[in-house]
Design a protein around this motif. Structure first.
Motif, short mmCIF file in Angstrom:
data_model
loop_
_atom_site.label_atom_id
_atom_site.label_comp_id
_atom_site.label_asym_id
_atom_site.label_seq_id
_atom_site.Cartn_x
_atom_site.Cartn_y
_atom_site.Cartn_z
N LEU A 800 20.26 47.25 38.49
CA LEU A 800 21.55 47.16 39.14
C LEU A 800 21.60 46.17 40.29
CD1 LEU A 800 22.63 50.88 39.08
CD2 LEU A 800 23.17 49.06 37.49
N ARG A 801 20.43 45.82 40.83
CA ARG A 801 20.49 44.98 42.00
C ARG A 801 21.20 43.66 41.76
NH1 ARG A 801 15.82 43.82 46.30
NH2 ARG A 801 17.09 42.56 47.68
N PRO A 802 20.95 42.99 40.64
CA PRO A 802 21.66 41.72 40.44
C PRO A 802 23.15 41.95 40.21
CG PRO A 802 19.82 41.94 38.90
CD PRO A 802 19.97 43.26 39.56
N ALA A 803 23.53 43.14 39.77
CA ALA A 803 24.92 43.33 39.34
C ALA A 803 25.82 43.82 40.44
CB ALA A 803 24.96 44.32 38.19
N VAL A 804 25.26 44.22 41.60
CA VAL A 804 26.15 44.89 42.56
C VAL A 804 26.74 43.92 43.57
CG1 VAL A 804 24.84 47.00 42.39
CG2 VAL A 804 24.32 45.42 44.20
N ALA A 805 27.89 44.30 44.04
CA ALA A 805 28.53 43.51 45.08
C ALA A 805 27.94 43.94 46.43
CB ALA A 805 30.03 43.78 45.06
N ARG A 806 28.41 43.31 47.48
CA ARG A 806 27.86 43.61 48.81
C ARG A 806 28.10 45.05 49.21
NH1 ARG A 806 27.44 38.84 51.82
NH2 ARG A 806 25.89 37.67 50.67
N ARG A 807 29.34 45.50 48.93
CA ARG A 807 29.68 46.85 49.36
C ARG A 807 30.06 47.66 48.15
NH1 ARG A 807 31.10 43.90 53.39
NH2 ARG A 807 33.08 43.19 52.56
N GLY A 808 30.21 48.94 48.36
CA GLY A 808 30.67 49.76 47.26
C GLY A 808 29.63 50.78 46.88
N VAL A 809 30.02 51.59 45.90
CA VAL A 809 29.18 52.72 45.52
C VAL A 809 27.81 52.25 45.05
CG1 VAL A 809 29.10 54.73 44.06
CG2 VAL A 809 31.28 53.81 44.74
N LEU A 810 27.83 51.21 44.23
CA LEU A 810 26.54 50.80 43.64
C LEU A 810 25.63 50.19 44.68
CD1 LEU A 810 27.36 49.48 40.10
CD2 LEU A 810 26.65 51.71 40.85
N ALA A 811 26.22 49.51 45.64
CA ALA A 811 25.38 48.94 46.69
C ALA A 811 24.67 50.07 47.43
CB ALA A 811 26.23 48.13 47.66
N THR A 812 25.42 51.14 47.69
CA THR A 812 24.80 52.31 48.34
C THR A 812 23.72 52.90 47.46
OG1 THR A 812 27.09 52.73 48.92
CG2 THR A 812 25.48 54.31 49.69
N LEU A 813 24.00 52.93 46.16
CA LEU A 813 23.03 53.49 45.22
C LEU A 813 21.72 52.70 45.25
CD1 LEU A 813 22.34 55.28 42.68
CD2 LEU A 813 23.36 53.50 41.31
#
Length: 1661
Positions: A800-813
Motif C-alpha cells: 500500500l505504501r506506493p498507492a497511498v496519498a499523503r493523508r487519509g485512512v490508508l496513510a494512517t494504516l
C-alpha cells in the motif's frame, strides 16, 4: 511432534463424555449479597472502582469481570419478595457454574433489626401445623399460601402472583406485606410457645449466604466465596423479639463463616456511625473504604490468577492450532449436547428418517460402496437439528469401531459463518484426528478457496486408506454459510459428490435443493432417493417450542410482564447481534449508570441487574446461552424465533440501523471517545464517574481512562459488522477494515482467511477504493500470511505504501504498520520503499442488471434484451440509477448487485437523466415530453414538469436556485422551478434540437449545445446570452471540464474535438479510436476523458496532449459511462451489465506520464519525489547492483546507460550518473566508498567521484562489451573483463594498463590480499590467476567439476576458493597450488549459489534447486544444518560479515533470514515478484534486491538484526612485486631505508627502530636479525636469495640486483607502514593483532631464511 492432550483429542474426535472439563466462558461473575439499605457505599465502590480496575488488569487476557448487585437501580421495595429471591438464588448457582474464579461476595453485619424475614419456601409439617393451630384471619392468609406436598412438608404456592406485574408493583407489594405481617405474628406466637421457628424467619441475605456456603462444599470453586463482616450492633433493651432472634442467627452465621473460610477471604469492616453514610464528602468515604477495596481486589486477583494458571498454555504453532480448533469444536459440541438434552425425537416422521439414514449408512459401510452425502431439507421448526443430534448419538450404536465425528452448526460461531473458514477448520480438525504426519497445516498451505477444496478432497482420500476409522461430518443449516464472492462459481461446490465407504457427510438445510449454491452436477447427483430427505413442518404441538405460535405467545407474555417498550429493546439487540451478546454487554446497553442512586424502571425501557436476571429465567425456552470464543452469550435458540423477533422488533430500517449503531458504539466505546475524556476504557463495568457531583451525561459505563483501547477477538468477530449494517462507512474504515490494529488482531486471534472473509463481506456492501486496496493487499498476501502472520505489517507497507496519498485512512494504516514494525522486538524484515503496483484489479466488479425480468415487466413493453442506456451515480456513491433502453429507470445497489427500486412515472423511453450532486434529486427527461424530479431519499416524485412539446433530450438542475433546465427536440431550453414546476423562462435561441445543457461555476453560468452547431453560454441571473462558439457541424453531445478550461464536442459519428471554453479556440481532435463513439465523460481532474466506442472498448485520453493513455476492453456493448467521485472508479453500462473499472491516476503510473501542469496538480496526491522518479524509471530494468563496503550506499546500473546511487539509510536516490551510451552491465564501489566504477556495453568503464558525482576517468581499453568489473582492495587497481574474453588490470587514477590476458571473464573475483584472481565463464572449470606473476601463462591454473560451475566464493583469509556446480556438489580449492582440499556433497539438485563470511573461517552456506540451503563446515566437510523453508529453487544467498545470519532468495519470490548457528528461519518477506539477486550490508541491516525486469530497487531493512557489523580489512600498502606502481604511491616523507653506504646492522636497527618494538618482541627478533641483517649480508646475497626464490616459484622473470634492492626496500616500506599502524607502542597481547596482519602474505618463502616481515607475522600470529 507432541500429540494433543487426551482430553482435547477426545473432544476433537467427537466424544462428549468429559464435557464438564472443557474450558468455559472467560468470565468472572460475582454475586453481591447484602441488605438494600446497608453497605450502600461499599457496593457502589465495588461496582464503580473495583470492577473497572480489575477489568483493566485482565483485559489483555480477554476476561470479563462482572459484579452483580441486585439492589442497583431498585427502590428496595421487593427486598423480601420470595419469588424474586428464587430468581436470585438461581443466579447464585449460575455464578457458581459459569464464573472462572469466585462467585459470591457477602456483606453482612450491622443492625440486626434491619434483617427482615422473608416467607420460607417450605416448612416441615409439624412446625406448620403448630403455626396455624388457632383459627384467625391471619392463619387463613398464611394457609392460603402454603400447600402440602408429597414429602409431607408444606411448600410456598403461587409464586407468580407475588412478582408477575413488573411495571406496577404497588398492589402486589401490599398483598405480600399483609401476608408477611401475619406470618411474623404467628411465628412469634409459636416462638413463645417454644417451637423452633428461628429458621423460618431468615432474611434473604442469610438464605443466599447459606446457599453459597452449601455450593462451596460441593461446587467447583473450593474458594470462591468472599465475605465482608461488620460487627453486629449490640442489642438494646427495647429491641423486638424478631431482632433478638435475628441477632442470634447472624451471630451463628458469622461464626460458621469464620470457621469455613480462610482468613484471606474475610474482610473486616469497621462499624459505621449511622449518620456518616451520606453526610461526609464523597472523597472521605473513598478514603475510609480504600482498605476494603484493596483487600477485595487482592482476593479476586489471586482467585483469577489461580484459575488462569491451570488453563492450558495456548502455545505457538501447532499447539495453538490444536487449541483453536478445540475451542471451535467444543462450542458446536455443547450446542449439540444441549439440543440433545432439550429435545428427544418424538415425531414418527423424524424417527423414520433417522432410521432410514442410519440403515443406508450401515449398508454402504458393509458393502464398501461409495455413496453421496445426505441432505435433509425442511422448513424452520421441522426438527432438523434434533434429527441431526439424534443421528450424532445414534451412529455410535450402529458402527462397531470408535467413530470419529465432526459437527458444525453453521453461523453459530464466526468461524462457521463463512464457507472458507468452515471448511478450513474442518480440514485442520481432520488432520489432527486422523493424525496426519505432515502436521496440521501443509507447508504450502494457502487459504485460497481452490486450495482448501483440494485439501478437503485429499483428506477424504487419506481417510479411505485408513481402514479402521469411521468419520462422520455433520453440518446443520448449511444454507446459512456465507459464501461471499470468492473466485468459485458456487458456494457449496466443495460438497463431495461421492464419499469413501468410511466417511459420511450429513447436512441439513432450510432452503430447497434448487436454491442452494450447488453446481448443476451436484444438484443432479443429490436428487437421488437415498440422499435427499424432506421433512414436512411439524404440526404446531404445544410442546414444540420452536414453532411459530409458541414463540409468538411467549413474546406476547413477555411484553405483558416487562412492558412492550422495554422488551422490544432487549429483543431487538439480541436479534441484531450476530453471535449473541453477553450479559454484561446487555447491561451496558440497557442499564443507565450515570447516577448510582437513581431507580431504573422498565417504564423508561431500562433494565437493571435484577430485572434482567428475571428476564433471563423467563426467556429460558427462547434463549440459549452458548460459549462463543470464550464468552457466554445469549442468542435466540431457534431460527424461527430470530426470524419472528426480526419481524416484530426491528422491522423498520431506522430501528435496525439504530440497534446496530448502539452495538457498534458498545464495542468501540474506547475508540470513539475523545482521548482526554475520562471515559475511554473498554472495561465493561458498571461504574461511573468518581464523584457524585461530576455526573456526566449518561454514558455507557466506562471508567478511568486507558490510553489505547485494545482490539479483542470480539471486535474482530462481530463489531465491524455492526458498523457496516449501521451504514457508518467512515467509522468502519477508520476503526476496522483500514485500521492496522484491527487487521493485526484479526490475523492473530483468528486467521488471515477469516480476515479475508471480513473484507469480502464488507465489499458486498460498499464500493470504496481504500477497501479495495486493503482487500487486494490482504488477498495477494494471504498465502504468505498463512504461514507467517508476522509479515502483516511488512506486506501492508509493501503493497500500500506506493498507492497511498499523503493523508487519509490508508496513510494512517501504513504509518501504523510502520510503527508496529518499529516496536517489534525480534528480527523482522520491513520494506523501506515500494516496488509493487497497487493491488487493485483494473476491473473491480461486473454487475449484471438483468434487463430481462424486472426491467421488461416494469416497462410493460417486453423489451427483454433491452440493456441499460443511461447511467448516473447516486449521491450515496453506493447506488446507481440506470435507465434501460425501454422501461423505467431503476436504482441499483452497486456492490451487492441488487435492485432497490424502480421509478415509475414516465410513459415513454427515458432520454436523459441527471443526479444533483449537492442534494438528493434525480431528474429524468423522456420521450413523453415530461421531466420528472424524484427525491432519492423517499424515492417519490417531487415535481413533474410538462412544458416541452417534443421529447426532452437533456436536463440539468441548479439546486441552490431551485431551477430545472431542460432542452428538447423543440430546440427550446426551458427553465422551470424545482419546487412547483412553474415556468420561469424559455430560451428559444437555438435553431436545432438542444442536445446538451450544462451548469458551471456553481450555477452562475449555463452552457447549451445544439444540433445547429453552436454552443452558447448564458448568464443565469437574467438569462442573457454571454457568448457563442460555432462549430459549424451539428453537435451531438458537449461537455465542459470541471475547471472550465476545455470544451469537448462530439460531432459526426466519431469526431471528438477539443476547444478552450473561454475563447472557443480550437485545440486538437481526440482521434485514436476508429469506431463510432457511443458516449464519453470527463474525469474530475479535468485532464482525462473516457470515450466508449461501438467496438466494446473504452479509450482514455489525456486532454492536454490528446494522447491515448490506456484502453479498457469491456465484455459488453457500452452505452453509458460515469465516473465516481475523486476519479476512483469508472463505471460503464451497456447490455445488461455494468462494469466498474479502477480509474485512479496512480493505478497505472507505468504508462501514465504526467505533463508539467499535471505534476503541479498532482503534488497533493503524489508521494515523495524520489518515489515518483523511481516510478518514472519503472520501465528501465536494473541490470546490476552493488552495495558499498560501509553499507551506506547502493549502486544500480540500468539498461539505458544510467547508474543510480541510493542512500540505504534513508532509501532515497542520491544521484543519477549518466555518461554511458550503452546498457550498464556491471558496477562496483572502491573500498573507501568514494568511487563508483561502471562498465557498459559501449566498451568503456567510467570512474565516478561520489563527492561531486562527476566522472573522473573513462577507461577505453576494451574492445568488446564489458562483462565483469572488480576493484582491488588497495583502492587503486581495477580488474575488468569483456565479452571477448580479455581481462585487464589497470590503474583507476590514470587508466594505465598493468596486465592484460586472455581468460574467462563472465565472473571475476579477487582475493583480499590481491594475489589471486578467480575467473570463470559458465564452463566446468575455473581459472586461478596469480596476479603477482604478471602475464606468465602457466600461472593460470584451472580447477574443475564434472559439470558447469555455477558459483564461486573466496574466503576472507585469501586461502581458498569454494565453487558450486551443476553436478550437485561444492568443492573447496587451495588458491596457492590449486589443490582440492574438501568436497561438500549433500544437495540433491544443481547448486546455484554459495557464500562465506569474513570472521567465521569454517562456515560455508550454499543454496540449490532442491529448495534447501546447507550450512557446511569447511574443515570436516559435514553439513551442520539443512535450512528448508523455501517453496521454490533457491537462487541467491548472502552471509553477514560475522557469519551469524544468512539471507536467501528463491523462485518462490520470498526472502528468508536464517540464523546459521541453530539453523532456524528468523523471519521472511514475500516480495511477490521474481528476484534475480540480492546484496546485503555487512550486518544485514539493509538488503537490496535485484528484481526481474523491474526498474525499482526494493530496499529492505532487517529490523533488530542479530548480526554485528564487521569491517572488511583494508590494506596499508601494495604487496605486489610490480614496479610500475611505485611512482604512483602517495607522496609521504619517506627515508630510504637502505642507502648504499649504510649497511643495516643490529645496532643501527636497534637505535633507529627500537621505539617501535617492544622488549618482548626484540628478544625474539634479535637472534635471527643478527644472522640476516649483519654487515655480511651484502646486496649481492640479498639479490641471490631473491633470484633463488624466483626460480623456486618457477617464474621466468629474473630480477636484477637493482630490482632486488627495490623489492627489499618495499619490504621495509611495508614493515614501516605496519609499525606506524601499530604504534604507539602499547604492550599488547599478541592475539589482538592477528586480524590485521594475518592478511599480509609472506613474500619470502625460502625455508631457512626469514625476513623481518615474516618474523613479525609469526610473532603476531
Amino acid at each position: 511432534m507432541s500429540a494433543p492432550d487426551p482430553l482435547v483429542l477426545q473432544a476433537l474426535q467427537g466424544f462428549t463424555q468429559e464435557s464438564d472439563k472443557w474450558p468455559g466462558a472467560r468470565a468472572v461473575k460475582i454475586y453481591i449479597a447484602s441488605l438494600y439499605n446497608d453497605f450502600r457505599e461499599e457496593r457502589r465502590q465495588t461496582l464503580e472502582l473495583v470492577g473497572p480496575e480489575l477489568q483493566s488488569t485482565y483485559d489483555d487476557r480477554y476476561i470479563e469481570i462482572e459484579f452483580v448487585d441486585m439492589h442497583y437501580g431498585t427502590d428496595g421495595g421487593d427486598d423480601t419478595n420470595p419469588t424474586l429471591l428464587r430468581y436470585h438464588l438461581d443466579e447464585i448457582r449460575c455464578c457458581n457454574r459459569t464464573s472462572k474464579a469466585g462467585y459470591f461476595l457477602c456483606l453482612i453485619g450491622g443492625e440486626a433489626a434491619s434483617y427482615q424475614p422473608v416467607l420460607p419456601f417450605n416448612i416441615p409439617k409439624e412446625t406448620f401445623e403448630q403455626l396455624v393451630q388457632h383459627d384467625s384471619a391471619q392463619t387463613a392468609l398464611v394457609r392460603a399460601c402454603y400447600k402440602s406436598s408429597d414429602d409431607g412438608s408444606y411448600q410456598l404456592e403461587g409464586d407468580d402472583k407475588w412478582y408477575s406485574n413488573l411495571l406496577d408493583r404497588e398492589e402486589e407489594r401490599k398483598r405480600l406485606c399483609t401476608v408477611q405481617k401475619a406470618f411474623n405474628t404467628l411465628a412469634l406466637e409459636a416462638y413463645d410457645a417454644g417451637v423452633n421457628v428461628a429458621d423460618l424467619l431468615r432474611s434473604p441475605v442469610e438464605i443466599q449466604c447459606e446457599l453459597a456456603l452449601d455450593i462451596l462444599k460441593n461446587g467447583k470453586h473450593p474458594k470462591g466465596l468472599i465475605v465482608a463482616l461488620r460487627e453486629l450492633s449490640p442489642l438494646e433493651p427495647d429491641d423486638t423479639k424478631l431482632t433478638v432472634i435475628a441477632h442470634a442467627r447472624l451471630k451463628a452465621l458469622q461464626e460458621k463463616i469464620e470457621d469455613i473460610l480462610p482468613d484471606t477471604h474475610i474482610i473486616r469492616l469497621e462499624a459505621s456511625s449511622a449518620d456518616s453514610s451520606r453526610t461526609d464528602g464523597g472523597s472521605d468515604i473513598e478514603e475510609k473504604l480504600s482498605p476494603f477495596r484493596e483487600k477485595l481486589q487482592a482476593v479476586v486477583c489471586s482467585l483469577i490468577d489461580d484459575s488462569l494458571s491451570t488453563e492450558p498454555d495456548q502455545g505457538k504453532g501447532r499447539k495453538k492450532t490444536v487449541q483453536e480448533v478445540f475451542l471451535e469444536h467444543i462450542t458446536h459440541l455443547r450446542l449439540c449436547i444441549e439440543q440433545n438434552n432439550q429435545y428427544k425425537v418424538t415425531v414418527k416422521q423424524i424417527n423414520e428418517a433417522a432410521s432410514s439414514i442410519l440403515s443406508n449408512a450401515k449398508e454402504n459401510y458393509e458393502n464398501r460402496s461409495r455413496h453421496p452425502p445426505v441432505l435433509i431439507y425442511g422448513p424452520d421448526a421441522s426438527g432438523k437439528s434434533t434429527l441431526l443430534t439424534h443421528l450424532y448419538y445414534k451412529c455410535e450404536e450402529i458402527f462397531p469401531k470408535p467413530v470419529l465425528r465432526i459437527i458444525r452448526f453453521s453461523a453459530s460461531t464466526p468461524r462457521s459463518a463463512y464457507n472458507l473458514e468452515l471448511l478450513r477448520v474442518i480440514c485442520q480438525q481432520m488432520s489432527i484426528i486422523l493424525n496426519i504426519p505432515e502436521g496440521y497445516l501443509p507447508k504450502d498451505a494457502s487459504f485460497d478457496p481452490l486450495y482448501i477444496n483440494n485439501w478437503f478432497q485429499s483428506l477424504l482420500r487419506r481417510c479411505e486408506d485408513m481402514e479402521n476409522q469411521i468419520l462422520l461430518i455433520f453440518i446443520d443449516n448449511v444454507h446459512r454459510v456465507n459464501p461471499l464472492e470468492c473466485d468459485i462459481v458456487t458456494g457449496l461446490s466443495w460438497l463431495p459428490m461421492s464419499l469413501p465407504r468410511n466417511v459420511f457427510l450429513i447436512c441439513t438445510t432450510a432452503v430447497s435443493l434448487e436454491q442452494l449454491q450447488l453446481t448443476p452436477a451436484q444438484k443432479e447427483k443429490f436428487k437421488v432417493q437415498s440422499c435427499y430427505y424432506l421433512l414436512e413442518a411439524v404440526e404446531d404441538m404445544p410442546e414444540n417450542d420452536s414453532s411459530g405460535e409458541y414463540i409468538d405467545s411467549a413474546f406476547d407474555n413477555l411484553e405483558a410482564v416487562f412492558g412492550a417498550k422495554a422488551f422490544s429493546k432487549l429483543a431487538g439487540y439480541i436479534t441484531c447481534s450476530e453471535f449473541g451478546l453477553t450479559e454484561l454487554e446487555l447491561l451496558e446497553l440497557l442499564m443507565p449508570t450515570s447516577n448510582s442512586e437513581a431507580v431504573i424502571t422498565l417504564k423508561d425501557a431500562n433494565f437493571n441487574f435484577s430485572t434482567l436476571c428475571v428476564a433471563k429465567y423467563m426467556m429460558k425456552t427462547l434463549i440459549s446461552e452458548n460459549v462463543v470464543s470464550g464468552r457466554s452469550t445469549w442468542r435466540w435458540r431457534a431460527a424461527s424465533a430470530s426470524a419472528r423477533a426480526r419481524r416484530r422488533y426491528v422491522r423498520v430500517q431506522s430501528a435496525l440501523r439504530d440497534a446496530h449503531s448502539d452495538l457498534a458504539a458498545l464495542h468501540f466505546a474506547g475508540f470513539l471517545c475523545e482521548p482526554d475524556d475520562a471515559d475511554t476504557s473498554e472495561a465493561q463495568e458498571p461504574g461511573c464517574v468518581d464523584d457524585d457531583d461530576a455526573l456526566l451525561d449518561s454514558t455507557p459505563f466506562h471508567s478511568a481512562s486507558r490510553t489505547a483501547a485494545a482490539f479483542t477477538q470480539r471486535h474482530v468477530e462481530e463489531s465491524w459488522l455492526h458498523l457496516l449494517l449501521a451504514g457508518d462507512f467512515s467509522k468502519l474504515k477508520d476503526l476496522t477494515v483500514c485500521n492496522f490494529d484491527f487487521l493485526l488482531a484479526a490475523v492473530q486471534t483468528v486467521t488471515i482467511s477469516y480476515l479475508r472473509c471480513i473484507l469480502e463481506h464488507v465489499r458486498c456492501y460498499i464500493l470504496d477504493r481504500d477497501v479495495e486496496l486493503v482487500y487486494g493487499a490482504v488477498r495477494k498476501a494471504s498465502d504468505i500470511l498463512t504461514r507467517d502472520p508476522m509479515q502483516l505489517g511488512a506486506q501492508i507497507i509493501a503493497w500500500l505504501r506506493p498507492a497511498v496519498a499523503r493523508r487519509g485512512v490508508l496513510a494512517t494504516l501504513v504509518t501504523a504498520a510502520m510503527a508496529w514494525c518499529d516496536g517489534y522486538d525480534k528480527p523482522l524484515l520491513v520494506p523501506l520503499n515500494g516496488w509493487l503496483h497497487p493491488p487493485i484489479a483494473s476491473t473491480v466488479r461486473v454487475m449484471s442488471v438483468g434487463g430481462g425480468g424486472g426491467a421488461a415487466g416494469a416497462g410493460g413493453a417486453g423489451g427483454a434484451g433491452a440493456g441499460a442506456r443511461l447511467l448516473q451515480l447516486a449521491p450515496s456513491r453506493q447506488h446507481l440509477v440506470l435507465a434501460p433502453s425501454a422501461g423505467d429507470p431503476q436504482l441499483w445497489h452497486v456492490m451487492s448487485n441488487s435492485k432497490v427500486h424502480t421509478f415509475k412515472g414516465h410513459s415513454g423511453r427515458i432520454l436523459c437523466m441527471c443526479v444533483t450532486r449537492e442534494s438528493q434529486y434525480l431528474l429524468t427527461g423522456s420521450e413523453d415530453t415530461s421531466v420528472i424530479v424524484w427525491d432519492l431519499h423517499t424515492l417519490a416524485i417531487k415535481t413533474k414538469i410538462l412544458e416541452h412539446i417534443a421529447p426532452v433530450l437533456c436536463v440539468a438542475a441548479i439546486v441552490n436556485r431551485s431551477l430545472v433546465i431542460s432542452g428538447g427536440e423543440d430546440s427550446a431550453v426551458i427553465v422551470t422551478s424545482l419546487v412547483d414546476a412553474a415556468l420561469i423562462t424559455k430560451l428559444d435561441h437555438h435553431r436545432g434540437p438542444v442536445t446538451s445543457v450544462k451548469v458551471i461555476q456553481d450555477g452562475e453560468i449555463l452552457v447549451t449545445g445544439s444540433q445547429d452547431g453552436t454552443v452558447c453560454t448564458w448568464n443565469v441571473d437574467n438569462f442573457t446570452l454571454l457568448s457563442t462558439i460555432s462549430a459549424g457541424v451539428p453537435i451531438h453531445v458537449m461537455d465542459v471540464t470541471e475547471d472550465n478550461v476545455f470544451l469537448i464536442t462530439l460531432q459526426g459519428e466519431n469526431e471528438l474535438h477539443l476547444r478552450t471554453f473561454i475563447t472557443g479556440t480550437y485545440l486538437h481532435p481526440l482521434k485514436r479510436h476508429k469506431a463510432k463513439v457511443k458516449c464519453f465523460c470527463v474525469a474530475h481532474d479535468s485532464s482525462r476523458a473516457a470515450v466508449a466506442c461501438a467496438d466494446q472498448r473504452i479509450y482514455v485520453y489525456s486532454l492536454h496532449s490528446a494522447q491515448l493513455l490506456r484502453t479498457l476492453a469491456a465484455a459488453h456493448d457500452v452505452a453509458a459511462l460515469a465516473i465516481a467521485d475523486q476519479d476512483h472508479f469508472l463505471l460503464a453500462a451497456g447490455g445488461n451489465r455494468v462494469t466498474i473499472y479502477s480509474f485512479h491516476t496512480e493505478d497505472n503510473l507505468t504508462n501514465f506520464r504526467p505533463t508539467k501542469q499535471m505534476k503541479r496538480r498532482q503534488t497533493k496526491s503524489t508521494t515523495n519525489i524520489s518515489l515518483l522518479q523511481a516510478e518514472q524509471s519503472e520501465l528501465i530494468p536494473i541490470s546490476c547492483l552493488e552495495v558499498s563496503r560501509d553499507g551506506q550506499l547502493a549502486a544500480s546500473g540500468c539498461a539505458r546507460g544510467l547508474v543510480r546511487v541510493w542512500q540505504l539509510s534513508t532509501h532515497r536516490l542520491q544521484a543519477t550518473l549518466s555518461a554511458h551510451m550503452g546498457h550498464v552491465t556491471c558496477v562496483t564501489f572502491s573500498p573507501n566508498n568514494l568511487l563508483v566504477l561502471s562498465g557498459s556495453e559501449d566498451r568503456t568503464v567510467v570512474v565516478w567521484q561520489l563527492a561531486d558525482n562527476s566522472p573522473s576517468l573513462t577507461y577505453k581499453g576494451h574492445t568488446a562489451a564489458l562483462q565483469s568489473l572488480v576493484m582491488m582492495s588497495d583502492g587503486r587497481r581495477a580488474l575488468s573483463g569483456d565479452r571477448a574474453r580479455r581481462v585487464h588490470v589497470w590503474l583507476v587514477d590514470s587508466g594505465i594498463v598493468l596486465l592484460s590476458a586472455a581468460a574467462p571473464a563472465a565472473s571475476v573475483h579477487v582475493t583480499l590480499n590481491m594475489k589471486y584472481a578467480v575467473l570463470s565463464e559458465g564452463e566446468s572449470s575455473v581459472r586461478i590467476w596469480a596476479l603477482a606473476e604478471g602475464d606468465s601463462g602457466e600461472e593460470r591454473r584451472g580447477v574443475s567439476h564434472a559439470e558447469r560451475v555455477t558459483c564461486a566464493a573466496l574466503t576472507a583469509d585469501s586461502q581458498h576458493v569454494v565453487t558450486g556446480s551443476m553436478d550437485m556438489s561444492l568443492k573447496v580449492w587451495k588458491l596457492d597450488g590449486g589443490k582440492l582440499s574438501q568436497v561438500l556433497v549433500g544437495h540433491t539438485d544443481i547448486v546455484t549459489c554459495v557464500a562465506v563470511s569474513i570472521t567465521n573461517k569454517t562456515q560455508v552456506v550454499s543454496g540449490s534447486w532442491d529448495c534447501n540451503l546447507i550450512v557446511w563446515d569447511i574443515n570436516t566437510g559435514s553439513d551442520v544444518h539443512l535450512l528448508s523453508g523455501h517453496l521454490g529453487k533457491v537462487t541467491c544467498v548472502k552471509v553477514t560479515g560475522d557469519g551469524t545470519i544468512a539471507v536467501s532468495g528463491a523462485e518462490d519470490k520470498t526472502l528468508i533470514i536464517w540464523e546459521t548457528k541453530r539453523g532456524l528461519a528468523l523471519t521472511s518477506l514475500a516480495l511477490h515478484v521474481p528476484l534475480l539477486d540480492l546484496q546485503i550490508t555487512s550486518d544485514c541491516s539493509r538488503i537490496v534486491v535485484h528484481l526481474l525486469d523491474r526498474g525499482c530497487l526494493p530496499i529492505i531493512c532487517l529490523h533488530n538484526t542479530p548480526a554485528t557489523y564487521v569491517k572488511i580489512p583494508t590494506y596499508a600498502a601494495p604487496t605486489k612485486d610490480v614496479d610500475e606502481l611505485r611512482p604512483l604511491a602517495p607522496k609521504r616523507p619517506m627515508r630510504r631505508l637502505l642507502k648504499k653506504e649504510v649497511s643495516l646492522d643490529t645496532y643501527t636497527w636497534q637505535k633507529k627502530y627500537a621505539h617501535l618494538t617492544s622488549a618482548a618482541m626484540m628478544a625474539q627478533v634479535d637472534e635471527r636479525l643478527k644472522r640476516r641483517f649483519s654487515v655480511s649480508a651484502s646486496m649481492e646475497e640479498i639479490s641471490k636469495i631473491q633470484e633463488a626464490k624466483a626460480k623456486d616459484l618457477g617464474s621466468q622473470v629474473s630480477l636484477g640486483p637493482e630490482q632486488a634492492a627495490l623489492a627489499q626496500s618495499q619490504h621495509f616500506d611495508q614493515l614501516e607502514a605496519l609499525w606506524n599502524k601499530i604504534s604507539p607502542p602499547r604492550r599488547r597481547s599478541n592475539k589482538s593483532l592477528s586480524k590485521q596482519s594475518s592478511l599480509i602474505e609472506r613474500l619470502d618463502s625460502s625455508d631457512e631464511e626469514h625476513t623481518p616481515v615474516e618474523e613479525q607475522e609469526h610473532m603476531v600470529e
